[in-house]
Motif scaffolding. Structure first.
Motif, short mmCIF file in Angstrom:
data_model
loop_
_atom_site.label_atom_id
_atom_site.label_comp_id
_atom_site.label_asym_id
_atom_site.label_seq_id
_atom_site.Cartn_x
_atom_site.Cartn_y
_atom_site.Cartn_z
N ILE A 1 0.85 -1.23 0.07
CA ILE A 1 -0.12 -0.06 -0.05
C ILE A 1 0.89 1.11 -0.08
CG2 ILE A 1 -1.56 1.34 1.25
CD1 ILE A 1 -2.63 -1.53 2.42
N PHE A 2 0.19 2.09 -0.92
CA PHE A 2 1.33 3.35 -0.73
C PHE A 2 0.26 4.47 0.02
CE2 PHE A 2 4.07 6.60 -1.90
CZ PHE A 2 3.29 8.00 -2.36
N SER A 3 -1.29 4.56 -0.60
CA SER A 3 -2.06 5.32 0.31
C SER A 3 -3.33 4.84 0.10
CB SER A 3 -1.99 6.82 -0.14
OG SER A 3 -2.56 6.85 -1.48
N ILE A 4 -4.21 5.16 1.21
CA ILE A 4 -5.66 4.67 1.09
C ILE A 4 -6.28 6.16 1.24
CG2 ILE A 4 -7.60 3.59 2.28
CD1 ILE A 4 -5.42 1.71 3.52
N ASP A 5 -7.52 6.15 0.18
CA ASP A 5 -8.20 7.25 0.13
C ASP A 5 -9.28 7.42 1.32
OD1 ASP A 5 -10.96 8.85 -1.18
OD2 ASP A 5 -9.16 10.14 -1.29
N THR A 6 -10.17 6.48 1.30
CA THR A 6 -11.27 6.22 2.18
C THR A 6 -11.23 5.11 3.14
OG1 THR A 6 -12.56 7.51 0.36
CG2 THR A 6 -13.84 6.35 2.26
N MET A 7 -11.41 5.38 4.34
CA MET A 7 -11.63 4.03 5.36
C MET A 7 -12.77 4.02 6.09
SD MET A 7 -7.61 3.07 6.41
CE MET A 7 -8.09 1.31 6.92
N GLY A 8 -13.37 3.16 6.45
CA GLY A 8 -14.43 3.36 7.18
C GLY A 8 -15.30 2.03 7.72
N TRP A 9 -16.36 2.35 8.33
CA TRP A 9 -17.12 1.09 9.03
C TRP A 9 -18.49 1.07 8.82
CZ3 TRP A 9 -14.18 -2.34 12.01
CH2 TRP A 9 -13.00 -1.77 12.63
N TYR A 10 -18.87 -0.18 8.21
CA TYR A 10 -20.10 -0.36 8.26
C TYR A 10 -20.69 -1.61 9.16
CZ TYR A 10 -19.57 1.93 3.80
OH TYR A 10 -19.19 3.00 3.06
N ARG A 11 -21.97 -1.76 9.19
CA ARG A 11 -22.54 -2.72 10.27
C ARG A 11 -23.68 -3.52 9.58
NH1 ARG A 11 -24.53 0.70 15.55
NH2 ARG A 11 -26.56 1.69 14.31
N GLN A 12 -23.84 -4.82 10.07
CA GLN A 12 -24.94 -5.76 9.27
C GLN A 12 -25.43 -6.27 10.58
OE1 GLN A 12 -24.21 -8.20 6.18
NE2 GLN A 12 -26.18 -8.11 5.60
N ALA A 13 -26.58 -6.09 10.92
CA ALA A 13 -27.52 -6.87 11.84
C ALA A 13 -28.27 -7.91 11.31
CB ALA A 13 -28.53 -5.66 12.64
N PRO A 14 -28.74 -8.81 11.95
CA PRO A 14 -29.17 -10.13 11.55
C PRO A 14 -30.66 -9.45 10.98
CG PRO A 14 -28.65 -10.74 13.69
CD PRO A 14 -28.40 -8.93 13.69
N GLY A 15 -30.75 -10.21 9.60
CA GLY A 15 -31.73 -9.70 8.69
C GLY A 15 -31.86 -8.42 8.11
N ARG A 16 -30.66 -7.64 8.28
CA ARG A 16 -31.02 -6.45 7.72
C ARG A 16 -29.87 -6.22 6.71
NH1 ARG A 16 -31.82 -1.76 12.26
NH2 ARG A 16 -32.20 -0.53 10.22
N GLU A 17 -29.72 -5.14 6.05
CA GLU A 17 -28.61 -4.63 5.09
C GLU A 17 -27.59 -4.17 5.72
OE1 GLU A 17 -31.54 -3.78 1.20
OE2 GLU A 17 -30.22 -2.19 2.10
N ARG A 18 -26.51 -4.28 4.98
CA ARG A 18 -24.94 -3.65 5.63
C ARG A 18 -25.18 -2.04 5.47
NH1 ARG A 18 -19.40 -5.98 3.86
NH2 ARG A 18 -20.71 -7.90 4.61
N ASP A 19 -25.02 -1.40 6.68
CA ASP A 19 -25.19 0.22 6.70
C ASP A 19 -24.00 0.73 6.76
OD1 ASP A 19 -28.50 -0.21 8.08
OD2 ASP A 19 -28.03 0.02 6.10
N LEU A 20 -23.78 2.00 6.52
CA LEU A 20 -22.90 2.83 6.89
C LEU A 20 -22.70 3.26 8.15
CD1 LEU A 20 -20.42 4.69 6.03
CD2 LEU A 20 -22.14 6.37 5.74
N VAL A 21 -21.58 2.93 9.23
CA VAL A 21 -21.68 3.51 10.32
C VAL A 21 -20.85 4.95 10.63
CG1 VAL A 21 -20.53 3.27 12.66
CG2 VAL A 21 -21.62 1.21 11.46
N ALA A 22 -19.59 4.86 10.00
CA ALA A 22 -18.62 6.17 9.73
C ALA A 22 -17.65 5.93 8.53
CB ALA A 22 -17.97 6.37 11.00
N VAL A 23 -17.45 6.92 7.96
CA VAL A 23 -16.28 6.83 6.89
C VAL A 23 -15.63 8.16 6.81
CG1 VAL A 23 -17.85 7.58 5.01
CG2 VAL A 23 -16.07 6.16 4.51
N ALA A 24 -14.37 8.24 6.42
CA ALA A 24 -13.51 9.37 6.41
C ALA A 24 -12.57 9.20 5.22
CB ALA A 24 -12.87 9.74 7.69
#
Length: 125
Positions: free
Chosen positions: A28-51
């Motif tokens: 890796i030289f650089s990463i532009d975007t990093m973040g976190w998502y979450r998925q609860a049972p029976g639900r879609e994966r949703d954004l938590v935070a991203v920078a």
């Protein structure tokens, strides 16, 4: 190739705190975007935070004021400090990295939308 490895998940009672970590490895030289998502049972994966690398952090409304994302760009690492957890925060949390350049050509993105394997966070009432 780029790999993301999360750690720090676990079980906690409501009102408690956890800190998630995600380390990116590879040429890796650089990463532009990093973040976190979450998925609860029976639900879609949703954004938590991203920078983006130099920009502001975007938070989901449900976690504003309780969760804090931080990055250590020198270590290709992103953290998620989670405070005042509630049972509604129970989910598998996934780390994501997007627009990654590698050492062979730092001026061009080579990898896009890379995901970690996920780490379980369980909050009991």
């Amino acid at each position: 190739q780029v790999q993301l490895v999360e750690s720090g998940g676990g079980s906690v009672q409501a009102g408690g705190s956890l800190r998630l970590s995600c380390v990116a490895s590879g040429t890796i030289f650089s990463i532009d975007t990093m973040g976190w998502y979450r998925q609860a049972p029976g639900r879609e994966r949703d954004l938590v935070a991203v920078a983006t690398r130099r920009g502001p952090t975007t938070y989901a409304e449900a976690v504003k004021g309780r969760f804090t994302l931080s990055r250590d760009n020198a270590k290709n690492t992103v953290y998620l400090q989670m405070d005042n957890l509630t049972p509604e925060d129970t989910a598998v949390y996934y780390c994501n990295a997007d627009r990654i350049s590698d050492t062979s050509n730092p001026l061009r993105y080579k990898y896009f939308d890379v995901w970690g394997q996920g780490t379980q966070v369980t909050v009991s009432s």
